[in-house]
Design an enzyme around this catalytic site. Sequence first.
Site, mmCIF file in Angstrom:
data_model
loop_
_atom_site.group_PDB
_atom_site.id
_atom_site.type_symbol
_atom_site.label_atom_id
_atom_site.label_comp_id
_atom_site.label_asym_id
_atom_site.label_seq_id
_atom_site.Cartn_x
_atom_site.Cartn_y
_atom_site.Cartn_z
ATOM 1 N N ASN A 9 0.867 -1.176 0.000
ATOM 2 C CA ASN A 9 0.000 0.000 0.000
ATOM 3 C C ASN A 9 0.906 1.229 0.000
ATOM 4 O OD1 ASN A 9 -1.785 2.047 0.451
ATOM 5 N ND2 ASN A 9 -2.391 1.401 2.517
ATOM 6 N N LYS A 11 0.083 4.308 -0.202
ATOM 7 C CA LYS A 11 -0.493 5.510 0.439
ATOM 8 C C LYS A 11 -0.227 6.736 -0.454
ATOM 9 C CE LYS A 11 0.062 3.092 4.752
ATOM 10 N NZ LYS A 11 0.252 3.118 6.197
ATOM 11 N N HIS A 96 -9.305 1.480 5.039
ATOM 12 C CA HIS A 96 -7.993 1.598 5.690
ATOM 13 C C HIS A 96 -8.115 2.539 6.893
ATOM 14 C CE1 HIS A 96 -3.831 2.558 6.462
ATOM 15 N NE2 HIS A 96 -3.541 1.426 5.856
ATOM 16 N N GLU A 98 -6.345 4.850 7.977
ATOM 17 C CA GLU A 98 -6.104 6.275 7.713
ATOM 18 C C GLU A 98 -7.344 6.923 7.110
ATOM 19 O OE1 GLU A 98 -2.541 5.448 5.563
ATOM 20 O OE2 GLU A 98 -1.604 4.846 7.462
ATOM 21 N N GLU A 168 -5.187 -4.864 10.510
ATOM 22 C CA GLU A 168 -4.105 -3.905 10.731
ATOM 23 C C GLU A 168 -4.353 -3.169 12.045
ATOM 24 O OE1 GLU A 168 -2.126 -2.749 6.739
ATOM 25 O OE2 GLU A 168 -3.801 -1.413 7.048
ATOM 26 N N GLY A 174 3.034 1.983 10.669
ATOM 27 C CA GLY A 174 4.047 3.021 10.504
ATOM 28 C C GLY A 174 4.787 3.367 11.782
ATOM 29 N N SER A 213 3.774 -2.433 10.136
ATOM 30 C CA SER A 213 5.231 -2.530 10.297
ATOM 31 C C SER A 213 5.799 -3.879 9.829
ATOM 32 C CB SER A 213 5.632 -2.247 11.746
ATOM 33 O OG SER A 213 5.253 -0.929 12.110
HETATM 34 P P1 13P Z 1 3.363 0.111 7.445
HETATM 35 O O1 13P Z 1 3.785 -1.190 6.829
HETATM 36 O O2 13P Z 1 4.145 1.287 6.935
HETATM 37 O O3 13P Z 1 3.299 0.031 8.938
HETATM 38 O O4 13P Z 1 1.851 0.382 6.937
HETATM 39 C C1 13P Z 1 0.918 -0.612 7.063
HETATM 40 C C2 13P Z 1 -0.297 -0.216 6.339
HETATM 41 O O5 13P Z 1 -1.013 0.682 6.727
HETATM 42 C C3 13P Z 1 -0.619 -0.931 5.087
HETATM 43 O O6 13P Z 1 -1.895 -0.628 4.663
#
Ligand code: 13P
Length: 251
Positions: A9, A11, A96, A98, A168, A174, A213
């Site tokens: 992803n 983003k 997601h 976010e 997640e 992150g 992560s």
């Molecule tokens: P990270 O792998 O950067 O922690 O992000 C995970 C994520 O949100 C994938 O959709």
Amino acid sequence: MRRKLLLGNWKMNKLASEAKEFALQSKALIQKAKENNVDMGVAPTYLSLQAVKENASKDMIVAAQNVHFKESGAFTGEVSIPMLKELGLDWVIIGHSERRTYDNETNEKCHLKMEALLANDMVPVYCVGETLAQFEAGQTKEVVKEQVEVGLRGLDLSKLSRLVVAYEPVWSIGTGKNASTEIAQDVCKFIRDVMRELLGDVADEIRILYGGSVKPENIRAYLSCPDVDGALVGGASLKIESYEGLLNNIL
Ligand code: 13P
């Protein structure tokens, strides 16, 4: 038998030119994934979807990061399913964290989006997971259960085997704070149990990913969990070297 799935992803990262370069560089890698029965892909921004689709291996999954549930209309800033289909895209990430946090993506909205995607024979990747406060309050399963039930109840059972669910935990996204493999397995199994109760045997065909992560160094441990069928990877999917490391370390 559920095939392994690795999805990056991206983003809000990468210019279209950078996305195109990555797509070209990933061709041999996607071939290797295919030979080893691993499905592999990325979710670029809307503006890079076409560049990736046109330049990547045809076996690379190219997913959008969002979509609207209506076909067209007065929804400024939105993109519809027919617009994605015109580019030859079948996959979309839904819910997601976010988007749940910054864009008011509710469980109900996710449900409408998944209903529209399945009606169009597309693949939703439905993200669920608890916040740090919910985790610390011991509410993980309660939160995830509601996300699964509201999101999936009443969807077309005949099409649900294509669905992908991604667990997640928000506190691990992150942050470098991984959920332990015990937590990942426990919650992913719980999600499968909730889906079995809600949807029946199709729950055993639905792939469940862990995300948060994930790095080349830790991916193998997650994928050895019986209910974790793959990974949804943010940061470690941005550079071709670590994207390659993700695959190599699960083979
Ligand atoms: P990270 O792998 O950067 O922690 O992000 C995970 C994520 O949100 C994938 O959709």
